[in-house]
Design an enzyme around this catalytic site. Sequence first.
Site, short mmCIF file in Angstrom:
data_model
loop_
_atom_site.label_atom_id
_atom_site.label_comp_id
_atom_site.label_asym_id
_atom_site.label_seq_id
_atom_site.Cartn_x
_atom_site.Cartn_y
_atom_site.Cartn_z
N SER A 175 -26.10 -10.34 8.44
CA SER A 175 -27.26 -11.21 8.27
C SER A 175 -28.41 -10.81 9.20
O SER A 175 -29.51 -11.35 9.10
CB SER A 175 -26.88 -12.67 8.54
N HIS A 183 -28.18 8.24 23.69
CA HIS A 183 -29.23 7.46 23.03
C HIS A 183 -29.93 6.63 24.11
O HIS A 183 -29.70 5.44 24.27
CB HIS A 183 -28.61 6.56 21.97
#
EC number: 1.1.1.37
Length: 315
Positions: free
Chosen positions: A11, A177
């Site tokens: 979601s 990252h």
Amino acid sequence: MFEKIAIIGGSGNVGSHIAFLGAMRHIAKEILLFSNDIPRCKGVGLDISQAAAIFDIPILIKGCNSYEEIAESEVVIITAGFPRTPNMTRNDLLLKNASIIQEISSNVARIAPQSLLIVVSNPLDAMCLVAKQWSKFEKERVIGMAGILDSARLTYESKVMLGDFNKHIQSYVIGSHSDDMLPLLRHCLCEGKVFTDIFTPKMQEELIKETKGGGAKIVNYYQKGSAYFAPASGVIKILEAISTLNEEILVCSVFTEGEYGIKDIYLGLPIKLGKKGVEHIVELPLNQQEQEMLNISTQGIKEQVEILKDNKLLY
């Protein structure tokens, strides 16, 4: 095409955009959206299903909040976790998100033991190791999406600098990252020419600066949350490489066992993907400076690993 994939955090911004792009590219017959916010999750599923109907794409998309429903998923994508906010470092997220990944990975291993795991949650490299240890999956089956994103940011910035978006560019950004990522300009190509032959040293410095700051810039623009269109696209790129066996070299966070002289951590490196996940790591020749910078890039990850061990989130 996959029979079924599941998105944990379906979601949220990244999860829902993975689902939308996956539906539009018909990446699977079924996409399961898992979230604790079940009303929003079901709404996202219905919205994307209606979008797919516009293009007559036969796909089932549904929301759920029970791990039992991810059974038989071929791929489980983990996007759950807290996002970065302005002035927040990836280290700030470390303990907050590691406990979430621990719980998710344990449940995925129990319910979908044959699946591949794609991790998107930050701090990415450390979260991949958490996912690997708590799922007890083979290293080939736990992959982190970040290097594709960092490489895409370098591609974008190089096109901006050239003033030509029609150029075909192949970029490689390896390492962690984080701000210690390593753009390999000697191995990046524009129409067959290496970046170091195209851009002046000053331009190269600017490219690296803009690439490293690409994510933070989006965070500052959004104010609440971080990038989601590009990360979602990176996940779809991985899924398509696995399902089509296209042999494309992609930079992903993978577990190292001596490649590039690095062991026992997850790190962004060039790889080829197959049906079982990582087929092999591509070892590009590095000069001494690049190898030293890559080694520096690992230090932050190793520090995060020690913090997680101290807090019993790694062993």
